[in-house]
Design a protein around this motif. Structure first.
Motif, PDB file in Angstrom:
ATOM      1  N   ILE A 170      -2.859 -17.069  10.952  1.00 28.35           N
ATOM      2  CA  ILE A 170      -2.713 -15.607  10.315  1.00 28.35           C
ATOM      3  C   ILE A 170      -3.561 -15.283   9.182  1.00 28.35           C
ATOM      4  N   LEU A 171      -3.692 -13.986   9.154  1.00 25.53           N
ATOM      5  CA  LEU A 171      -4.581 -13.719   7.817  1.00 25.53           C
ATOM      6  C   LEU A 171      -3.479 -13.776   6.637  1.00 25.53           C
ATOM      7  N   TYR A 172      -4.357 -13.785   5.429  1.00 25.83           N
ATOM      8  CA  TYR A 172      -3.257 -14.118   4.259  1.00 25.83           C
ATOM      9  C   TYR A 172      -3.732 -13.594   3.067  1.00 25.83           C
ATOM     10  N   VAL A 173      -2.781 -12.711   2.375  1.00 26.38           N
ATOM     11  CA  VAL A 173      -3.248 -12.168   1.073  1.00 26.38           C
ATOM     12  C   VAL A 173      -2.505 -12.992   0.015  1.00 26.38           C
ATOM     13  N   PRO A 174      -3.155 -13.945  -0.700  1.00 22.57           N
ATOM     14  CA  PRO A 174      -2.546 -14.544  -1.894  1.00 22.57           C
ATOM     15  C   PRO A 174      -2.060 -13.549  -2.859  1.00 22.57           C
ATOM     16  N   TYR A 175      -1.054 -13.840  -3.827  1.00 24.06           N
ATOM     17  CA  TYR A 175      -0.782 -13.059  -4.822  1.00 24.06           C
ATOM     18  C   TYR A 175      -1.896 -12.798  -5.957  1.00 24.06           C
ATOM     19  N   SER A 176      -2.824 -13.775  -5.886  1.00 23.14           N
ATOM     20  CA  SER A 176      -3.896 -13.677  -7.076  1.00 23.14           C
ATOM     21  C   SER A 176      -4.810 -12.398  -6.389  1.00 23.14           C
ATOM     22  N   GLN A 177      -4.887 -12.267  -5.125  1.00 23.14           N
ATOM     23  CA  GLN A 177      -5.836 -11.248  -4.595  1.00 23.14           C
ATOM     24  C   GLN A 177      -5.072  -9.825  -4.051  1.00 23.14           C
ATOM     25  N   LEU A 178      -3.696  -9.805  -4.473  1.00 22.37           N
ATOM     26  CA  LEU A 178      -2.919  -8.571  -4.090  1.00 22.37           C
ATOM     27  C   LEU A 178      -3.386  -7.536  -4.277  1.00 22.37           C
ATOM     28  N   THR A 179      -4.019  -7.078  -5.553  1.00 26.22           N
ATOM     29  CA  THR A 179      -4.399  -5.794  -5.920  1.00 26.22           C
ATOM     30  C   THR A 179      -5.979  -5.405  -5.181  1.00 26.22           C
ATOM     31  N   ASP A 180      -6.407  -6.623  -4.401  1.00 25.88           N
ATOM     32  CA  ASP A 180      -7.615  -6.039  -3.695  1.00 25.88           C
ATOM     33  C   ASP A 180      -7.118  -5.591  -2.219  1.00 25.88           C
ATOM     34  N   PHE A 181      -6.050  -5.970  -1.876  1.00 29.12           N
ATOM     35  CA  PHE A 181      -5.590  -5.677  -0.358  1.00 29.12           C
ATOM     36  C   PHE A 181      -4.484  -4.961  -0.329  1.00 29.12           C
ATOM     37  N   TYR A 182      -3.497  -4.821  -1.154  1.00 24.83           N
ATOM     38  CA  TYR A 182      -2.406  -4.383  -0.789  1.00 24.83           C
ATOM     39  C   TYR A 182      -1.774  -3.456  -2.293  1.00 24.83           C
ATOM     40  N   VAL A 213      -1.177  -9.694   9.112  1.00 21.52           N
ATOM     41  CA  VAL A 213      -1.181 -10.360   7.638  1.00 21.52           C
ATOM     42  C   VAL A 213       0.036 -10.695   7.042  1.00 21.52           C
ATOM     43  N   PHE A 214      -0.151 -11.777   6.348  1.00 17.75           N
ATOM     44  CA  PHE A 214       1.309 -12.259   5.411  1.00 17.75           C
ATOM     45  C   PHE A 214       0.703 -11.701   3.871  1.00 17.75           C
ATOM     46  N   VAL A 215       1.573 -10.945   3.538  1.00 16.50           N
ATOM     47  CA  VAL A 215       1.174 -10.478   2.098  1.00 16.50           C
ATOM     48  C   VAL A 215       2.131 -11.097   1.065  1.00 16.50           C
ATOM     49  N   GLU A 216       1.710 -11.858   0.203  1.00 17.01           N
ATOM     50  CA  GLU A 216       2.434 -12.667  -0.931  1.00 17.01           C
ATOM     51  C   GLU A 216       2.788 -11.474  -2.059  1.00 17.01           C
ATOM     52  N   ALA A 217       3.746 -10.730  -1.647  1.00 18.57           N
ATOM     53  CA  ALA A 217       3.924  -9.503  -2.539  1.00 18.57           C
ATOM     54  C   ALA A 217       4.774  -9.948  -3.827  1.00 18.57           C
ATOM     55  N   ASP A 218       5.330 -11.367  -3.693  1.00 18.51           N
ATOM     56  CA  ASP A 218       6.384 -11.406  -4.932  1.00 18.51           C
ATOM     57  C   ASP A 218       6.766 -12.865  -4.908  1.00 18.51           C
ATOM     58  N   PRO A 238       1.408  -1.769  -3.736  1.00 17.41           N
ATOM     59  CA  PRO A 238       2.791  -1.586  -3.977  1.00 17.41           C
ATOM     60  C   PRO A 238       3.278  -0.405  -3.123  1.00 17.41           C
ATOM     61  N   MET A 239       2.897   0.800  -3.411  1.00 16.45           N
ATOM     62  CA  MET A 239       3.360   1.999  -2.840  1.00 16.45           C
ATOM     63  C   MET A 239       3.080   2.366  -1.343  1.00 16.45           C
ATOM     64  N   THR A 240       1.622   2.079  -1.070  1.00 16.79           N
ATOM     65  CA  THR A 240       1.198   2.779   0.302  1.00 16.79           C
ATOM     66  C   THR A 240       0.890   1.642   1.243  1.00 16.79           C
ATOM     67  N   GLY A 241       0.904   0.542   0.637  1.00 22.01           N
ATOM     68  CA  GLY A 241       0.740  -0.787   1.593  1.00 22.01           C
ATOM     69  C   GLY A 241      -0.536  -1.210   1.590  1.00 22.01           C
ATOM     70  N   PHE A 242      -0.993  -2.036   3.072  1.00 22.20           N
ATOM     71  CA  PHE A 242      -2.322  -2.509   3.151  1.00 22.20           C
ATOM     72  C   PHE A 242      -3.345  -1.346   2.774  1.00 22.20           C
ATOM     73  N   LYS A 243      -4.413  -1.861   2.239  1.00 19.39           N
ATOM     74  CA  LYS A 243      -5.543  -1.193   1.767  1.00 19.39           C
ATOM     75  C   LYS A 243      -6.618  -1.420   2.962  1.00 19.39           C
ATOM     76  N   THR A 244      -6.893  -0.331   3.831  1.00 18.71           N
ATOM     77  CA  THR A 244      -7.702  -0.405   5.069  1.00 18.71           C
ATOM     78  C   THR A 244      -8.665   0.277   4.709  1.00 18.71           C
ATOM     79  N   LYS A 245      -9.999  -0.023   5.445  1.00 20.91           N
ATOM     80  CA  LYS A 245     -11.270   0.561   5.407  1.00 20.91           C
ATOM     81  C   LYS A 245     -11.722   0.846   6.858  1.00 20.91           C
TER      82      LYS A 245
END
Length: 823
Positions: free
Chosen positions: A795-807, A736-741, A809-816
């Protein structure tokens, strides 16, 4: 850089070509004789550098030179010449050139050996030409099982005849005349000679097929010889096609005495007995004064953590290098190999500091860092241009980095071992650079125990055949070496017995306990620093959450490290931890080996004993405090009702660990060496570790594949060299590519534009330019029901606009759902 050369008159060329011009047309196309002659010159140079017990330098050079000179001779057919300038580039049966080229190499070498123009080394008598045949046949692909590479059908034979009929005789004669300036002995070649070789091959190769089915070369000589010829040909071919240059690697004017000067200047003296500094000095002096037995090639460095194994092993490697170069009159490179990316940067920087201290430029031809995420940047100093920095084009940089064109290589276990145990063209190109090298395997205990017997046999053969020296470095020396064949650089007991930095407790109060109960009952002391090492990402995240809830006023002093956090942020946190920013750190195993961090109290969820000892090395590392505690606990997943450790480790390893630890109320650091020895002995008794060829487990199966040249196997139950993987694939994970900043946004935009490029080669080249930055934001996570955008099935992609849904900032990717171990 020194250009290769061609010795024929450019006005008397054959009119045959090996590669098209830049626009795909004939303008600027490379003449076939230029490519063949220069590839041969490069191959001869690569081979002539080697001083080996496997075979004589002269023999290797002759075979490599002729193989390279004829490796693309099949491109002379009119079928290939038309294909070369066809813009559609449709590959057809008649355009293939590897088989006819391989038969030409085989026939030519056979004739020259029969005519005594090549003196065949005895050990390869009767097999030299067929090994060169294999190398040529697969130089555009990957090696296969020897018996499969000898499958010559009637259709193959007819194809060769048809191709020979479609070679213009006059052009071919001119081609041979031109390339004969490199090797006059091949001047007899004509199209009629090629036909004779094909006719002879029909019957002869069937005989070899039967011979290779019976092959069982326990000395691995055939394996090493084929790998060498294949590697030299690949490297010469690609270097000529992409660079056209013989890379001039400067002399490394560096001695172990220079490292000693660096050490004395950097580390401040401490005068009290048994201080860490005193023990470091003692270990360094003992190692450097270790007597070198010229008949022994494997050395071990077993020292407690924090005693300077990196500097000691590098200094000792320089000492070995000096001895080897004087003895054999040949250059030796140093290959420094480590298990984890998290410590590659650390050790690369440590060696670079030494080089800088000694006045050496940190250029790529002096020291090179190579792993799958390293920057594709190769730079040197141009001595002809007032020592100005020269930075190479991406294609050339990739070629030079992946070919290990440097004095010192800092790389991973994966890159090192999978350059030897592979059938892949791309991996094996650098194999010949392992010959004549000093190899440091740091944190060697990280190699999976199922491969120890394989590595033991492989390392011994590597030293014997390819003239290598190996240094195995660790605080917990595994059963990966025969003690009777190795020299211990220092006496470990002189250092383990003197240390009393930590005490190890197997705390029965925290036996088979849930995370909530554990945190509720754990006693935190205000002035202490704590490292909690867990076995799974999920337990690390939950533990982090629970400790924050219990200590709300300490949240700014608590952090977490797992691979669900983007690499860029992980490295930043490791630096912050080194700089003492945090009081409490929760981490998975990624921190336990080689990372220079220091805590007052380490708490380790139960794991194999060698992992526990490694984690203990993060406690009171500098020995500045009174004894620190290392507490082993057994944490239970309340959701699954079982120990977290069972999701990761073999239950037998945990049983042995529990059995040994339960015998003691506490274990002082001075007894760690005895403890780990007993642990390995018990694993041998229980049959976990292979020690003989009779065990018939994983290691022995791979060894038999090597003995039989079984690079591939159609039977999934049969181990093949090409199926070796140091780290197994994890099919339950996705990238997963995380658009973190903001920087990630820019990188993703560049990546999206690169994906639009139609030309596959240009697309790959442009991606290499951003690869390092791109993977700073890529994490590997379990396939769960929390799946972000799938970008064009790449590749899977987390855009900045959806960052809080998937990532987070402290613990990383949100899994279920399910969570798995992640190193």
């Amino acid at each position: 850089m020194e250009r290769t050369f061609s010795c024929f008159d450019n006005q008397n060329l054959s009119g045959l070509f090996s590669h098209p011009g830049k626009d795909g047309g004939i303008e600027g196309a490379k003449p076939l004789e230029v490519h063949l002659a220069n590839t041969s010159i490069l191959a001869n140079f690569f081979a002539s550098e080697k001083k080996l017990a496997l075979c004589s330098t002269k023999f290797l050079s002759q075979i490599a030179k002729i193989t390279a000179l004829l490796h693309d001779i099949g491109k002379a057919t009119s079928f290939f010449q038309k294909y070369l300038f066809d813009k559609k580039k449709i590959k057809r049966r008649l355009t293939r050139h590897s088989l006819i080229s391989a038969i030409c190499v085989w026939g030519t070498l056979n004739r020259l050996i029969e005519e005594k123009k090549i003196q065949e080394d005895k050990v390869f008598e009767g097999f030299t030409a067929i090994l060169a045949f294999f190398a040529t046949l697969k130089h555009h692909g990957d090696l296969e099982a020897a018996s499969d590479m000898l499958l010559l059908s009637e259709d193959d034979i007819e194809l060769c005849y048809e191709q020979i009929e479609n070679i213009e005789k006059e052009k071919f004669d001119t081609l041979i005349s031109n390339i004969s300036c490199v090797c006059p002995e091949i001047g007899f070649l004509t199209t009629d000679t090629l036909k004779e070789f094909v006719e002879h091959a029909k019957d002869s190769i069937k005989v070899f097929k039967r011979g290779f089915r019976k092959l069982f070369d326990t000395e691995m000589k055939f394996f090493f010889m084929l790998n060498l010829l294949y590697s030299i040909l690949l490297d010469a071919d690609k270097t000529e096609a992409i660079f056209g240059t013989l890379v001039d690697i400067p002399e490394l004017n560096l001695s172990y005495t220079d490292v000693d000067s660096f050490r004395r200047r950097i580390f401040k003296p401490e005068n009290f007995e048994n201080s860490i500094k005193t023990l470091r000095d003692r270990a360094f002096e003992e190692a450097i004064n270790c007597e070198i037995d010229e008949n022994r090639r494997i050395y071990t460095l077993c020292l407690p953590t924090g005693l300077g194994k990196t500097i000691i092993s590098f200094a000792f490697a320089l000492k070995l290098r000096e001895l080897a170069q004087n003895k054999f009159g040949s250059k030796f490179r140093i290959i420094y190999s480590l298990p984890f990316l998290s410590i590659i940067e650390q050790n690369y920087n440590a060696i670079s500091q030494i080089l800088s201290f000694c006045g050496l430029d940190i250029t790529s031809d002096i020291i090179l860092k190579h792993h799958h995420l390293s920057d594709i940047v190769y730079k040197t100093k141009d001595s002809c241009q007032d020592n100005q920095e020269e930075i190479f084009d991406t294609d050339v940089a990739k070629l030079l980095i992946e070919g290990w064109n440097s004095n010192i290589i800092v790389t991973t276990f994966v890159q090192f071992l999978e350059s030897i145990l592979t059938n892949k063209n791309s991996n094996m190109r650098k194999f010949h650079r392992i010959a004549n090298s000093i190899i440091i395997l740091d944190e060697v205990q990280a190699i999976n125990s199922e491969y120890w017997f394989l590595c033991k046999n492989l390392f011994e053969a590597l030293c014997t055949s390819l003239n290598c020296y190996i240094i195995l470095s660790t605080a917990t020396m595994p059963f990966i070496v025969d003690k009777s064949k190795a020299i211990s650089i220092v006496k470990p007991e002189n250092y383990f017995d003197k240390l009393c930095r930590t005490e190890l407790y197997f705390d029965t109060n925290f036996s088979k306990i849930g995370l909530e109960e554990f945190v509720a009952n754990f006693e935190f002391e205000k002035e202490q620093t704590y490292l909690f090492v867990t076995n799974t990402v999920s337990s690390a995240k939950n533990l982090y959450k629970l400790i924050n809830q219990r200590l709300p006023d300490m949240q700014h002093k608590i952090t977490i490290l797992t691979t669900h956090i983007i690499p860029k942020e992980r490295l930043r946190r490791i630096e912050q931890i080194k700089n003492k920013k945090y009081k409490i750190v929760i981490s998975t195993q990624l921190i336990e080996a080689g990372v220079d961090v220091d805590f007052d109290h380490v708490i380790r969820d139960i794991a194999p004993l060698d992992s526990i000892i490694q984690a203990a090395g993060r406690a009171n590392r500098e020995g500045k405090n009174a004894k620190s505690k290392v507490t082993v606990v057994e944490l239970v997943s309340e959701e699954r009702g079982r120990l977290f450790t069972t999701e990761v480790y073999d239950s037998l390893l945990i049983d042995v660990t529990r059995k040994i630890l339960s015998q003691f109320q506490k274990v002082d650091e001075s007894k760690f060496a005895e403890l780990i020895l007993e642990y390995y002995k018990e694993l041998v008794r229980r049959g976990v570790i292979e020690t003989t060829s009779d065990d018939r487990e994983t290691s022995q199966k791979f060894l038999e594949a090597i003995y039989r040249l079984l690079y591939t196997s159609s039977d999934c139950e049969t181990a093949a060299i090409g199926s070796f993987k140091l780290i197994q694939d994890e099919p339950y994970k996705v990238d997963v590519f995380v658009e973190a900043d903001e920087k990630a946004k820019i990188i993703w935009q560049r990546f999206a534009k690169i994906c639009e490029i139609k030309d596959i080669f240009e697309r790959k080249k442009r991606f290499l330019e951003i690869r390092k930055s791109f993977y700073d934001y890529v994490i590997s996570v379990p396939k769960t029901d929390n799946i972000p955008i799938n970008f064009e099935n790449i590749i899977l992609y987390v855009p900045y606009s959806q960052l809080t849904d998937f990532y987070d900032p402290m613990t990383g990717f949100k899994t279920k759902g399910e969570s798995y171990l992640s190193f």
